[in-house]
Design a protein around this motif. Sequence first.
Motif, PDB file in Angstrom:
ATOM      1  N   ASP A  23      -9.121  -4.600  -0.323  1.00 48.30           N
ATOM      2  CA  ASP A  23      -9.504  -5.544   0.679  1.00 48.30           C
ATOM      3  C   ASP A  23      -8.447  -5.592   1.809  1.00 48.30           C
ATOM      4  O   ASP A  23      -7.462  -6.199   1.732  1.00 48.30           O
ATOM      5  CB  ASP A  23      -9.879  -6.800   0.206  1.00 48.30           C
ATOM      6  CG  ASP A  23     -10.488  -7.783   1.358  1.00 48.30           C
ATOM      7  OD1 ASP A  23     -11.125  -7.447   2.389  1.00 48.30           O
ATOM      8  OD2 ASP A  23     -10.472  -8.994   1.501  1.00 48.30           O
ATOM      9  N   ASP A  26       1.898   3.133  -9.326  1.00 52.18           N
ATOM     10  CA  ASP A  26       0.483   3.046  -9.012  1.00 52.18           C
ATOM     11  C   ASP A  26       0.078   4.260  -8.399  1.00 52.18           C
ATOM     12  O   ASP A  26       0.613   5.205  -7.942  1.00 52.18           O
ATOM     13  CB  ASP A  26       0.736   2.042  -7.603  1.00 52.18           C
ATOM     14  CG  ASP A  26       0.707   0.597  -8.107  1.00 52.18           C
ATOM     15  OD1 ASP A  26       0.668   0.369  -9.109  1.00 52.18           O
ATOM     16  OD2 ASP A  26       1.260  -0.121  -7.194  1.00 52.18           O
ATOM     17  N   TYR A  51      -7.645   2.807  -2.039  1.00 50.23           N
ATOM     18  CA  TYR A  51      -7.756   2.438  -3.471  1.00 50.23           C
ATOM     19  C   TYR A  51      -6.430   2.482  -4.211  1.00 50.23           C
ATOM     20  O   TYR A  51      -5.677   3.341  -3.958  1.00 50.23           O
ATOM     21  CB  TYR A  51      -9.026   3.342  -4.421  1.00 50.23           C
ATOM     22  CG  TYR A  51     -10.105   3.403  -3.711  1.00 50.23           C
ATOM     23  CD1 TYR A  51     -11.284   2.420  -4.374  1.00 50.23           C
ATOM     24  CD2 TYR A  51     -10.597   4.239  -2.756  1.00 50.23           C
ATOM     25  CE1 TYR A  51     -12.454   2.671  -3.989  1.00 50.23           C
ATOM     26  CE2 TYR A  51     -11.940   4.127  -2.291  1.00 50.23           C
ATOM     27  CZ  TYR A  51     -12.880   3.258  -3.073  1.00 50.23           C
ATOM     28  OH  TYR A  51     -14.315   3.396  -2.454  1.00 50.23           O
ATOM     29  N   ARG A  52      -6.165   1.421  -4.874  1.00 50.28           N
ATOM     30  CA  ARG A  52      -4.808   1.707  -5.673  1.00 50.28           C
ATOM     31  C   ARG A  52      -5.329   1.273  -7.164  1.00 50.28           C
ATOM     32  O   ARG A  52      -6.084   0.348  -7.356  1.00 50.28           O
ATOM     33  CB  ARG A  52      -4.178   0.176  -5.293  1.00 50.28           C
ATOM     34  CG  ARG A  52      -2.849  -0.011  -6.142  1.00 50.28           C
ATOM     35  CD  ARG A  52      -1.956  -1.141  -5.454  1.00 50.28           C
ATOM     36  NE  ARG A  52      -2.711  -2.443  -5.341  1.00 50.28           N
ATOM     37  CZ  ARG A  52      -2.617  -3.113  -4.165  1.00 50.28           C
ATOM     38  NH1 ARG A  52      -1.707  -2.529  -3.147  1.00 50.28           N
ATOM     39  NH2 ARG A  52      -3.145  -4.128  -4.075  1.00 50.28           N
ATOM     40  N   ASN A  53      -4.993   2.195  -7.917  1.00 51.39           N
ATOM     41  CA  ASN A  53      -5.402   2.302  -9.417  1.00 51.39           C
ATOM     42  C   ASN A  53      -6.816   1.818  -9.453  1.00 51.39           C
ATOM     43  O   ASN A  53      -7.132   1.255 -10.506  1.00 51.39           O
ATOM     44  CB  ASN A  53      -4.554   1.011 -10.147  1.00 51.39           C
ATOM     45  CG  ASN A  53      -2.985   1.218  -9.800  1.00 51.39           C
ATOM     46  OD1 ASN A  53      -2.719   2.357  -9.895  1.00 51.39           O
ATOM     47  ND2 ASN A  53      -2.105  -0.122  -9.718  1.00 51.39           N
ATOM     48  N   GLY A  54      -7.586   2.759  -8.793  1.00 49.82           N
ATOM     49  CA  GLY A  54      -9.108   2.661  -8.742  1.00 49.82           C
ATOM     50  C   GLY A  54      -9.699   1.468  -8.102  1.00 49.82           C
ATOM     51  O   GLY A  54     -11.159   1.541  -8.064  1.00 49.82           O
ATOM     52  N   GLN A  55      -9.060   0.566  -7.731  1.00 49.08           N
ATOM     53  CA  GLN A  55      -9.718  -0.546  -6.900  1.00 49.08           C
ATOM     54  C   GLN A  55      -9.563  -0.345  -5.543  1.00 49.08           C
ATOM     55  O   GLN A  55      -8.474  -0.551  -5.157  1.00 49.08           O
ATOM     56  CB  GLN A  55      -8.942  -1.821  -7.511  1.00 49.08           C
ATOM     57  CG  GLN A  55      -9.055  -2.205  -9.027  1.00 49.08           C
ATOM     58  CD  GLN A  55     -10.541  -2.565  -9.596  1.00 49.08           C
ATOM     59  OE1 GLN A  55     -11.303  -3.289  -8.923  1.00 49.08           O
ATOM     60  NE2 GLN A  55     -10.697  -2.007 -10.576  1.00 49.08           N
ATOM     61  N   LEU A  56     -10.903  -0.611  -4.996  1.00 49.18           N
ATOM     62  CA  LEU A  56     -10.905  -0.769  -3.403  1.00 49.18           C
ATOM     63  C   LEU A  56     -10.066  -1.844  -2.812  1.00 49.18           C
ATOM     64  O   LEU A  56     -10.082  -2.941  -3.494  1.00 49.18           O
ATOM     65  CB  LEU A  56     -12.202  -0.845  -2.924  1.00 49.18           C
ATOM     66  CG  LEU A  56     -12.570  -0.988  -1.366  1.00 49.18           C
ATOM     67  CD1 LEU A  56     -12.024   0.415  -0.780  1.00 49.18           C
ATOM     68  CD2 LEU A  56     -13.930  -0.999  -1.236  1.00 49.18           C
TER      69      LEU A  56
END
Length: 182
Positions: free
Chosen positions: A130, A113, A123-128
Motif C-alpha cells: 500500500d 526480502d 510486491y514484497r514477499n508476495g504482498q502488494l
Amino acid sequence: MKWLKEIWGWVGSFAIAFVFAVLIGIFVFQPYKVDGHSMDPTLHDRERVYVSKLPHTFSYVPNYGDIVIIDSRVDRDRTFKDDFMGNPLFLLITGKTDDQVFYVKRLIGKPGDTIEIKSHQVYRNGQLLDEPYIKEAMNAPDGKWTVPAKHIFVMGDNRNNSRDSREIGFIPLDHLMGKKIL
C-alpha cells in the motif's frame, strides 16, 4: 603576553567546537538537500532534509517505508575518509560538493526480502504494498529481486523518474547514510 593567551584561548575554543561539529556530522546528524524530482510529491527539488546518521553509525536497517539517504556508488567500498569528506563543514571549508552521489529514496526491501514488480505494482514477499505516497502509476517492466544479506532495496516515490535499486542495484548497508527525521 596576556593578549597572546587570550588569542590562544579563542583558537582552542574554536578548534574544540570544530572537532565536535565534525563528529556530530559524521556520526549523529546531518543535513542533506534533495536534488531532483525522484521523491515527488513527498519531497521536492532543493528541499532540505535532516537525517539521523545512527543507522549508518550502528549498522542497523530502518523500517519499511522510511525515507533514507544512500551513497549511490554501490560499486565501491565506503571508508571513514568518505564519511569525513562528506561532512558539511568539510565541504563548506573546501568549497567542494558531494558530486550528486547521495540519493534520497524510500526503503522498500530489507535483507532476505523478495521484491517483485508486476502489473505496474510493487510486491514484497508476495504482498502488494500500500503506497499512498507515490506520484503516479508506475510504467516499469515486470521484475523480481531477492535482497542479499547486508543490503537494502530502495525506490523513489516518483517511480517513473527515479534512479533507484531497479537501476543501480542493491544498496550495501554501509552505503545507507541515514534516515530522514525532519
